[in-house]
Structure formats: C-alpha cells, structure tokens
Design an enzyme around this catalytic site. Structure first.
Site, PDB file in Angstrom:
ATOM      1  N   PHE A 297      50.225 145.363  86.410  1.00  0.00           N
ATOM      2  CA  PHE A 297      50.010 143.917  86.505  1.00  0.00           C
ATOM      3  C   PHE A 297      49.665 143.404  85.109  1.00  0.00           C
ATOM      4  O   PHE A 297      48.632 143.750  84.545  1.00  0.00           O
ATOM      5  CB  PHE A 297      48.896 143.577  87.494  1.00  0.00           C
ATOM      6  CG  PHE A 297      48.869 142.117  87.817  1.00  0.00           C
ATOM      7  CD1 PHE A 297      49.640 141.605  88.858  1.00  0.00           C
ATOM      8  CD2 PHE A 297      48.107 141.229  87.057  1.00  0.00           C
ATOM      9  CE1 PHE A 297      49.641 140.249  89.148  1.00  0.00           C
ATOM     10  CE2 PHE A 297      48.105 139.866  87.341  1.00  0.00           C
ATOM     11  CZ  PHE A 297      48.873 139.383  88.383  1.00  0.00           C
TER      12      PHE A 297
ATOM     13  N   ARG B  84      46.254 133.260  80.769  1.00  0.00           N
ATOM     14  CA  ARG B  84      47.533 132.941  80.121  1.00  0.00           C
ATOM     15  C   ARG B  84      47.357 132.808  78.613  1.00  0.00           C
ATOM     16  O   ARG B  84      48.300 132.963  77.853  1.00  0.00           O
ATOM     17  CB  ARG B  84      48.088 131.610  80.648  1.00  0.00           C
ATOM     18  CG  ARG B  84      48.502 131.619  82.109  1.00  0.00           C
ATOM     19  CD  ARG B  84      49.294 130.351  82.405  1.00  0.00           C
ATOM     20  NE  ARG B  84      49.376 130.047  83.822  1.00  0.00           N
ATOM     21  CZ  ARG B  84      50.325 130.516  84.640  1.00  0.00           C
ATOM     22  NH1 ARG B  84      51.263 131.302  84.183  1.00  0.00           N
ATOM     23  NH2 ARG B  84      50.337 130.178  85.920  1.00  0.00           N
TER      24      ARG B  84
ATOM     25  N   ASP C  76      60.276 140.358  87.740  1.00  0.00           N
ATOM     26  CA  ASP C  76      59.539 141.351  88.526  1.00  0.00           C
ATOM     27  C   ASP C  76      60.388 141.709  89.743  1.00  0.00           C
ATOM     28  O   ASP C  76      61.220 142.626  89.690  1.00  0.00           O
ATOM     29  CB  ASP C  76      58.181 140.756  88.888  1.00  0.00           C
ATOM     30  CG  ASP C  76      57.229 141.779  89.484  1.00  0.00           C
ATOM     31  OD1 ASP C  76      57.702 142.834  89.920  1.00  0.00           O
ATOM     32  OD2 ASP C  76      56.019 141.535  89.528  1.00  0.00           O
TER      33      ASP C  76
ATOM     34  N   GLU D   5      62.500 133.055  80.583  1.00  0.00           N
ATOM     35  CA  GLU D   5      61.560 133.509  81.614  1.00  0.00           C
ATOM     36  C   GLU D   5      60.582 134.481  80.973  1.00  0.00           C
ATOM     37  O   GLU D   5      60.956 135.243  80.080  1.00  0.00           O
ATOM     38  CB  GLU D   5      62.397 134.179  82.716  1.00  0.00           C
ATOM     39  CG  GLU D   5      61.649 134.895  83.804  1.00  0.00           C
ATOM     40  CD  GLU D   5      60.880 133.990  84.739  1.00  0.00           C
ATOM     41  OE1 GLU D   5      60.020 133.249  84.243  1.00  0.00           O
ATOM     42  OE2 GLU D   5      61.110 134.059  85.957  1.00  0.00           O
ATOM     43  N   ASP D   6      59.331 134.475  81.411  1.00  0.00           N
ATOM     44  CA  ASP D   6      58.373 135.414  80.830  1.00  0.00           C
ATOM     45  C   ASP D   6      58.588 136.827  81.363  1.00  0.00           C
ATOM     46  O   ASP D   6      58.604 137.783  80.610  1.00  0.00           O
ATOM     47  CB  ASP D   6      56.913 134.956  81.053  1.00  0.00           C
ATOM     48  CG  ASP D   6      56.615 134.667  82.517  1.00  0.00           C
ATOM     49  OD1 ASP D   6      57.568 134.458  83.288  1.00  0.00           O
ATOM     50  OD2 ASP D   6      55.438 134.646  82.894  1.00  0.00           O
TER      51      ASP D   6
HETATM   52  C1  PRP Z   1      55.857 134.626  87.841  1.00  0.00           C
HETATM   53  C2  PRP Z   1      56.516 134.834  86.498  1.00  0.00           C
HETATM   54  C3  PRP Z   1      57.983 134.745  86.813  1.00  0.00           C
HETATM   55  C4  PRP Z   1      58.065 135.268  88.228  1.00  0.00           C
HETATM   56  C5  PRP Z   1      58.593 136.666  88.189  1.00  0.00           C
HETATM   57  O1  PRP Z   1      55.825 133.259  88.065  1.00  0.00           O
HETATM   58  O2  PRP Z   1      56.122 133.837  85.577  1.00  0.00           O
HETATM   59  O3  PRP Z   1      58.446 133.410  86.784  1.00  0.00           O
HETATM   60  O4  PRP Z   1      56.739 135.258  88.765  1.00  0.00           O
HETATM   61  O5  PRP Z   1      58.511 137.275  89.440  1.00  0.00           O
HETATM   62  P1  PRP Z   1      59.763 137.564  90.389  1.00  0.00           P
HETATM   63  O6  PRP Z   1      60.819 138.223  89.532  1.00  0.00           O
HETATM   64  O7  PRP Z   1      59.155 138.489  91.382  1.00  0.00           O
HETATM   65  O8  PRP Z   1      60.230 136.271  90.972  1.00  0.00           O
HETATM   66  P2  PRP Z   1      54.884 132.548  89.129  1.00  0.00           P
HETATM   67  O9  PRP Z   1      55.696 132.212  90.325  1.00  0.00           O
HETATM   68  O10 PRP Z   1      53.638 133.350  89.314  1.00  0.00           O
HETATM   69  O11 PRP Z   1      54.550 131.184  88.415  1.00  0.00           O
HETATM   70  P3  PRP Z   1      53.989 130.926  86.936  1.00  0.00           P
HETATM   71  O12 PRP Z   1      55.164 131.053  86.004  1.00  0.00           O
HETATM   72  O13 PRP Z   1      53.476 129.540  87.040  1.00  0.00           O
HETATM   73  O14 PRP Z   1      52.915 131.945  86.651  1.00  0.00           O
END
Ligand code: PRP
Length: 182
Positions: free
Chosen positions: A161, A174, A113, A109-110
């Site tokens: 952010f 990205r 949050d 996971e990136d």
């Molecule tokens: C973002 C990010 C994580 C997630 C983290 O994904 O890449 O997967 O939110 O947030 P959280 O802990 O509050 O769930 P997003 O849903 O924006 O999709 P993406 O990976 O396509 O950017």
C-alpha cells in the site's frame, strides 16, 4: 540523496519504508517527459489529462518538463472510498472541458492497481474521437493486463500500500515528497 521522512507530516503514522525517494522520482519523471516530448509534435495539439486527485503532483512535475505546446485538463474519478482495497466502483465527478476530438491525448495516472479506473475511463475518452489516446502511469502494479497497456510507466510498483507524491491513505499523506509503503 536520502529521503528522511518528517514525523510532522505523518500525523502519528509510521511508514514501512521509503520505496521511491525524491531524487529517484525526479529523474524518472524527467525521462518520461523527454520520451513524451519526442513522441509528439506541435501539430498534435497535445492535451494532457490528469486523473485527480492522485495524479496532481506527478502531473505538475511532468508537464513542466514537456517541451511542446500543450493544454492541461482534469478528470475526477473516485473508486476506493476510505478503504485500502478497491471497491470496484468508479464514479465520474468531473469531466474534461477541453475538446478531445482530433488531438493527441495523454492520460496521466498516479497508479494502476486493479485497473478498474482506467478500464472504465479510457473507453469514455476514446469515444470522443481523439487523434490518439495514450496513458502515462507513474506506478503500475501489474496485477492485471490493461487493453491498451500504458505507453509510459514510471516504475513497476511492489504489491504494497503506497502513499505520498499524490497517493493517499484516507485522503492524507498525499503531500509526502517521496513514495512510501504504509
Ligand atoms: C486511486 C489511484 C488511481 C486508482 C488506481 O484513485 O489514484 O486513480 O485508485 O486503482 P485501480 O487501478 O484499482 O482503479 P482513487 O479512486 O483512490 O482516487 P484518488 O485519485 O482521488 O486518490
């Protein structure tokens, strides 16, 4: 090495600051890959599952440094929509094709949050009977406690952010090779 943001990549936005420069990320990703290499053996049939889209660059850099046989698959979950605050809703848009049963699975996971995405996804994957299920997150904001917590974390992220190295703002930015705050 200093990262100099290229204005052409920013499409008119201005960054607050570069939080993690390319070189710092490279060194940390290498260290994570070393730890993952040491944690498993060939008998574990390692499966690395990247959560798209945010993890695509981190995953690509990480797996190229893991010195084990492995397979790569993906999972697509989206929670944020176009806003800057989590909507709390997670949609599964793609499910890994690879068999999870009996394999060592590492979810990549990136950023963690609010934890909503992982809290929703991990039980689904656990139900498929992997030999083990671990999480490797490049960034963790520590806003919440996860159960389980990621075994590997790249950086303790500030409450800002963040964009770049896979992280987006409205699907853009990205492609920045560093991580910056907006
Ligand atoms: C973002 C990010 C994580 C997630 C983290 O994904 O890449 O997967 O939110 O947030 P959280 O802990 O509050 O769930 P997003 O849903 O924006 O999709 P993406 O990976 O396509 O950017």
């Amino acid at each position: 090495m200093t990262t100099v943001p290229s204005p052409a990549q920013l499409g008119g936005r201005s960054l607050e600051r570069v939080v993690y420069a390319e070189e710092e990320i490279r060194r940390r990703v290498e260290a994570l890959a070393r730890e993952i290499t040491e944690a498993y053996g060939p008998e574990d049939e390692l499966l690395v599952v990247g959560l798209l889209k945010g993890s695509f660059i981190f995953l690509a850099d990480l797996v190229r440094r893991i010195e084990l046989p492995l397979k790569v698959d993906f999972l697509v979950a989206a929670s944020y929509g176009a806003g800057m605050v989590s909507s709390g809703e997670v949609r599964l848009l793609y499910d890994p094709e690879a068999r999870l049963t009996g394999r060592a699975v590492v979810v990549v996971e990136d950023i963690v949050d609010s934890g909503t995405t992982l809290n929703r996804i991990l039980p689904l994957l656990a139900a498929r009977g992997p030999k083990s299920l671990e999480l490797c997150a490049l960034l963790h904001k520590r806003r919440v406690r996860l159960d389980p917590e990621p075994r590997w974390v790249g950086f303790e992220a500030p409450a800002e952010f963040l964009v770049g190295y896979g992280l987006d703002h409205r699907e853009e930015l990205r492609h920045l090779p560093y991580i910056a705050s907006l």
